[in-house]
Design an enzyme around this catalytic site. Structure first.
Site, PDB file in Angstrom:
ATOM      1  CB  CYS A   1      -0.923  -0.045   1.236  1.00  0.00           C
ATOM      2  SG  CYS A   1      -1.738  -1.554   1.463  1.00  0.00           S
TER       3      CYS A   1
ATOM      4  CG  HIS B   1      -1.827   4.721   4.978  1.00  0.00           C
ATOM      5  ND1 HIS B   1      -1.716   4.536   3.799  1.00  0.00           N
ATOM      6  CD2 HIS B   1      -1.964   3.396   5.533  1.00  0.00           C
ATOM      7  CE1 HIS B   1      -1.727   3.215   3.479  1.00  0.00           C
ATOM      8  NE2 HIS B   1      -1.783   2.665   4.553  1.00  0.00           N
TER       9      HIS B   1
ATOM     10  CG  HIS C   1      -6.113   1.280   0.687  1.00  0.00           C
ATOM     11  ND1 HIS C   1      -5.164   1.706   0.003  1.00  0.00           N
ATOM     12  CD2 HIS C   1      -5.674   0.743   2.031  1.00  0.00           C
ATOM     13  CE1 HIS C   1      -4.186   1.264   0.622  1.00  0.00           C
ATOM     14  NE2 HIS C   1      -4.190   0.903   1.798  1.00  0.00           N
TER      15      HIS C   1
END
Lengths: 426, 349
Positions: free
Chosen positions: A182, A318, A353
């Protein structure tokens, strides 16, 4: 003497559609890009909402045909390649001249090309053979069957978008695809920044892309990381007491970085000045409980930027909406900035995401925030539902007008990956 | 700019071909076989081996080999990083995709209802971790407590060599003091073998075709680490470069020349010999073209591991050359599936 790396072009695709302006206008309005999945029948899946690209989101075939290009097989690669052309156009770069310039490609895209494409053929064949022996007869039988169902693509490689970019644009410089789960596209931008800084290249095309598919979704679900929320409007709630996991998304983002010494006079949208990368060296799926790795990454980025923490105006977090990440990220931010943190927002509250594209899309959000001196709130986060362990200077409810000159983008990934990028207004 | 030294290498290769046995610096094993005894001999914990993906075990074992006489010198006084090439592990035990699909078909048709229920149930819990490209890099960092930079390179057959190039870049520019670099080629499923083009009749009937897996690790360090810890190094990286050379033959020659000029200029030395590694084991026109471009006397079309695909082949070739070639200085050029050519110049100690 180190070179500077200024941002001269950018573009992205998110669940709101194609184009960075589309993304910015929607997040500024606090709109929700998460909805019930359209791209495959997900009714019986443990989770069936995501910030997926809508069926209408795509690039017309003519865009590629007019440029003498083959139409990329996967939608996200069509969008990513389109984003690249748009970013270069924004930078005023003549693509016919790229072959003779020192250009590098730093794009992170999915490890596994879209397996869904082959699902029917694979299922049939696996049922027929159901035997993993690696003898010659088995191979021949499988080959014959596969050939019947699947068009063989020799170049179906994991870093496909990178390949499309350097082939389409005839770019001969280094091409490095970084995979840090990620955190990938933050790392891609960071590596591109340092390639210019240390005079490897003069122009960098950097970013990432990820397209939602059912296998990835099931695998993340099995790992227990996805949100259990059923309401698309409230499933991704970073830093809140109501957070239960992340919502997956599809997206692509590209930025163009240039060495100002080698470019013509042009509009500059910002500058990358610091990159921090570290590893927790703790566990594969859990972040360090005291956020020591993430803290080091933020500190390293600030140190490279030659800034003091107090000078950072905005953190694009994040902010995944998982219990552990949001707690860890809050600790890391407080370890560096103290209790009085810079303003914090989270794109994943609206666009989910986007995995390997997440970091670069956050950076694009930061570019807009600096350009317009206004930034977006974290959707679904309210005074009432902020987790007391995640208390920071959150932007909630509505956009915030403020002078934004220096921004941080945080990305963290499985494997203990921590990656932070600092961009400043030029 | 810091000098970058290669302190040690560790290399494990599962391969059927007997010709590889001539190299002493690599540990050979039967591919896809039970290798737990070998891993335990190298220093991995038997219980831990069962909990970890096979490709991660291979990466850890090759790193153990590389750090055999060095690990005691690694501490948080230095910035210790990992740059490692991997693709996902699709071995029989780990292939969640196959498990899911086998449970999701009715009368030969994929059922999304079953996919979300029985298919989901059949999925191994850590399937996602086996699919991520950076699992091995993360595991190495955890095993050896390396808290510096950490990223994985996803660049096909050049991945291993590019990882070494990344270690060089980051030591040279002071972002890290030491680095474990290299790559691991995981066991593959039928699906991935097919994707990589291994199911063509010509390849199946080619006696040089062999199944394989393996990992290679390099321990790189800057001058300060080497001097303080009195490390006997085996080589110094003088330069690294990579280029997309395209498909047009005239342009390819130009690009190959540009790459080699860049390598030579940055290294400030001319290598005694140039070796070439190519992703496929067929006679490659490009290799011949490159051979003709440089002074042919000192060039070797080295087929040590040509055709060894995926993430570790190019770096494994470098490891063999470092440990077993006689030349004082040499260059290794590596070509991948997408016509990216990368090169490195090494000065041996």
């Amino acid at each position: 003497m180190n070179n500077r790396a200024v941002i001269t072009g950018f573009d992205c695709t998110t669940s709101f559609g194609v184009g960075a302006d589309v993304f910015w206008k929607n997040i500024l309005k606090n709109n929700n890009g998460i909805k019930v999945i359209e791209s495959f029948p997900s009714k019986n899946f443990p989770m069936n909402i995501a910030a997926d690209l809508s069926n209408e989101t795509d690039i017309p075939d003519n865009f590629f045909k007019d440029r003498g290009l083959l139409i990329p097989e996967y939608k996200i690669n069509r969008c990513g390649l389109y984003n690249t052309f748009l970013a270069l156009e924004m930078a005023g770069i003549n693509i016919d001249e790229l072959a003779n310039k020192r250009v590098g490609v730093f794009i992170s895209d999915r490890e596994m090309p879209n397996i869904v494409h082959y699902q029917d053929a694979l299922g049939r064949i696996l049922h027929k053979i159901n035997d993993y022996s690696y003898n010659l007869d088995g191979r021949m039988e499988l080959f014959t069957d596969l050939k019947r169902y699947i068009k063989f693509d020799k170049k179906l490689t994991p870093n496909k978008l990178s390949q499309l970019v350097y082939e389409s644009l005839n770019i001969h410089g280094p091409s490095i695809s970084i995979g840090t789960a990620c955190a990938s596209s933050n790392d891609a931008v960071g590596r591109a920044f340092r390639a210019i800084k240390h005079n490897q290249i003069d122009i960098a095309i950097a970013g990432g892309a990820y397209e939602l598919e059912w296998m990835g979704m099931l695998a993340f679900q099995k790992l227990g990381t996805l949100s259990s929320g059923k309401d698309p409007g409230a499933a991704s709630t970073p830093f809140s007491t109501e957070r239960t996991g992340f919502v997956m998304g599809s997206g692509a983002g590209i930025i163009v970085l240039e060495n100002p010494k080698t470019m013509n006079e042009k509009k500059i949208f910002g500058e990358v000045v610091g990159y921090g990368n570290s590893c927790d060296a703790y566990r594969q799926t859990d972040p360090h409980p005291e956020a020591l790795g993430a803290t080091r990454a933020i500190q390293n980025a600030i140190s490279e930027a030659k800034l003091k923490p107090i000078e950072i105006d905005l953190i694009s977090s994040h902010g995944t909406s998982t219990y552990m990440n949001d707690l860890m990220e809050t600790k890391a931010i407080k370890n560096v900035f103290g209790e009085k943190t810079p303003y914090v927002n989270a794109t994943k509250s609206m666009i989910g995401h986007t995995i390997m594209a997440a970091g670069v899309i956050q950076i694009i959000g930061n570019i807009y925030s600096m350009k317009n001196n206004i930034t977006f709130p974290t959707r679904s986060l309210t005074e009432e539902n902020i987790d007391s362990d995640c208390q920071m200077n959150h932007i909630i409810n509505s956009p915030l007008n403020l002078s934004i000159n220096k921004t941080l983008s945080n990305s963290f990934g499985f494997g203990g990956q921590n990656s932070c990028i600092i961009t400043v207004k030029n | 700019m810091n000098n970058t030294y290669i302190c040690s290498t560790g290399c494990l290769l599962g391969i059927e071909s007997e010709k590889i046995n001539q190299y002493n610096s690599i540990k050979i094993f039967e591919p896809y076989s039970d290798i737990s005894d070998l891993l335990v001999d190298i220093g991995l914990n038997r219980k831990a081996i069962r909990r970890v993906f096979r490709h991660v075990n291979l990466a850890l074992a090759s790193s153990k080999l590389a750090l055999e006489n060095i690990s005691q010198n690694i501490s948080d006084d230095y910035v210790n990083s990992v740059f490692y090439a991997t693709s996902c592990d699709e071995s029989k035990e780990n292939d969640g995709l196959q498990n899911v699909l086998l449970n999701s078909f009715v009368n030969g048709e994929l059922s999304y209802e079953l996919l979300g229920t029985k298919g989901f149930d059949a999925l191994p819990p850590l399937d996602m971790i086996s699919r991520l490209p950076n699992t091995a890099a993360g595991a190495i960092a955890i095993e050896f407590k390396l808290k510096g930079m950490n990223y994985s390179i996803v660049n096909n057959a050049n991945g291993g060599l590019i990882s070494v190039g990344e270690g060089f870049f980051n030591i040279q520019n002071s972002y890290t003091d030491t680095a474990i670099c290299g790559g691991v080629t995981p066991p593959r499923s039928y699906f991935k073998d097919f994707r990589n083009g291994f199911y063509s009749k010509s390849i199946l009937s080619n006696p040089n075709f062999y199944r394989l897996e393996g990992a290679v690790s390099f321990f790189l360090a800057n001058e300060n680490f080497v001097a303080k810890n009195k490390i006997n190094t085996i080589g110094q990286i003088k330069s690294f470069s990579s280029r997309y050379i395209g498909e047009d033959s005239v342009n390819q020659e130009k690009q190959i020349q540009l790459l080699f000029s860049e390598l030579k200029n940055n290294a400030n030395i001319t290598p005694d010999k140039i070796f070439l590694y190519s992703y496929d084991n067929q006679n490659n026109e490009l290799i011949n073209k490159a051979l003709n471009l440089f002074s042919t006397e000192n060039i070797s079309s080295n087929h040590i591991l040509n055709g060894y695909p995926d993430c570790s082949g190019s770096a494994m070739t470098l490891s063999i050359l470092l440990n077993e070639c006689d030349e004082k200085n040499f260059s290794l050029l590596s070509l991948d599936e997408n016509n990216i050519l990368c090169g490195i110049i090494i000065a041996k100690e």
